[in-house]
Design an enzyme around this catalytic site. Structure first.
Site, PDB file in Angstrom:
ATOM      1  N   LYS A  87      -8.098   7.900  -3.859  1.00 27.70           N
ATOM      2  CA  LYS A  87      -6.885   7.181  -3.466  1.00 27.70           C
ATOM      3  C   LYS A  87      -5.904   8.182  -2.861  1.00 27.70           C
ATOM      4  O   LYS A  87      -5.548   9.187  -3.501  1.00 27.70           O
ATOM      5  CB  LYS A  87      -6.295   6.503  -4.704  1.00 27.70           C
ATOM      6  CG  LYS A  87      -5.434   5.296  -4.401  1.00 27.70           C
ATOM      7  CD  LYS A  87      -5.111   4.576  -5.707  1.00 27.70           C
ATOM      8  CE  LYS A  87      -4.168   3.408  -5.479  1.00 27.70           C
ATOM      9  NZ  LYS A  87      -3.700   2.838  -6.748  1.00 27.70           N
TER      10      LYS A  87
HETATM   11  O1  G3P Z   1      -1.691   0.796  -8.277  1.00 21.59           O
HETATM   12  C1  G3P Z   1      -0.739   0.471  -7.331  1.00 21.59           C
HETATM   13  C2  G3P Z   1       0.095  -0.747  -7.638  1.00 21.59           C
HETATM   14  O2  G3P Z   1      -0.716  -1.807  -8.053  1.00 21.59           O
HETATM   15  C3  G3P Z   1       1.310  -0.515  -8.485  1.00 21.59           C
HETATM   16  O3  G3P Z   1       1.893  -1.709  -8.944  1.00 21.59           O
HETATM   17  O4  G3P Z   1       3.478  -2.917 -10.396  1.00 21.59           O
HETATM   18  O5  G3P Z   1       3.751  -0.433 -10.068  1.00 21.59           O
HETATM   19  O6  G3P Z   1       4.282  -2.010  -8.231  1.00 21.59           O
HETATM   20  P1  G3P Z   1       3.437  -1.761  -9.446  1.00 21.59           P
END
Ligand code: G3P
Length: 217
Positions: A87
């Site tokens: 990633k």
């Molecule tokens: O892994 C990336 C993403 O899904 C993060 O989500 O909830 O931290 O915006 P969030």
């Protein structure tokens, strides 16, 4: 649409995997730190454990931001298990590194994507997945799902092979709307996946069936 779980928590990964509908896992430094994972060896061991639990792509994020650093880290991450997807953040050196990984047969997930232009660059570099963060877009009062629609449309028009991985999912409706928008993958917290089960008429109907079933015994 494939279902990935967006967590580094082993119990949650196991619970989602036990449902039989899990296609992969995504993590990020925030999610790894939340589990108390610290140090190169512990990080590698945790990714290996996840790969042995789930038969599908497991996104492991690099911590560096220079081309050389990202490539070095990515090579080490990819060596942990064949299912590891490196990633990489959507930055200039990240795009260069994604192209390097593409040329060397290493799968990538381009993360922190918030615009169609960024998604085009990721596809041009040959990213395996692109991760638009729809919840964080919604947080700013834009519509994250509209971005998924736009990217899916561009990729179909241009014939790009990169898979659209809707990330930053906050609720079950996000999952439904991403499926409608044509996302290839949705990576979700366990709570959003389990939220798909919920309907009061299912509960009421089942209660009635269970009551009537007693009369049949
Ligand atoms: O892994 C990336 C993403 O899904 C993060 O989500 O909830 O931290 O915006 P969030």
């Amino acid at each position: 649409m494939k279902f990935f779980i967006d967590t580094a928590n082993l119990a949650q990964i196991q619970e989602a995997n036990d449902l039989g509908i899990l296609d992969g896992v995504t993590t990020n430094p925030t999610l790894m730190a939340k589990e108390g994972i610290k140090g190169t060896e512990a990080i590698a061991a945790h990714y290996k454990t996840i790969c042995e639990m789930v038969d599908g792509p497991v996104s492991a994020e690099v911590l560096g931001t220079t081309f050389e650093g990202i490539v070095e880290e990515g090579k080490n991450l990819a060596a942990i298990h064949p299912n590891i997807v490196v990633k990489v953040p959507m930055i200039k050196d990240g795009i260069k590194a994604i192209k390097w990984f593409t040329d060397h047969g290493i799968k990538t997930n381009c993360t922190l994507v918030f615009s169609a232009g960024q998604a085009i660059l990721a596809a041009k570099a040959g990213a395996t997945f692109v991760s638009p963060f729809i919840g964080r877009i919604d947080d700013g009062s834009w519509d994250g799902v509209q971005l998924i629609e736009q990217i899916v449309n561009i990729y179909n028009t241009q014939g790009y092979m990169t898979e659209v991985l809707a990330a930053s999912i906050r609720n079950p409706l996000h999952i439904v709307r991403c499926a409608e928008a044509g996302a290839d993958v949705c990576t979700c917290p366990l709570s959003s996946i389990l939220g798909l089960l919920k309907h009061p008429l299912t509960d009421i109907g089942l209660q009635q069936f269970l009551t009537d079933a007693k009369a049949m015994q």
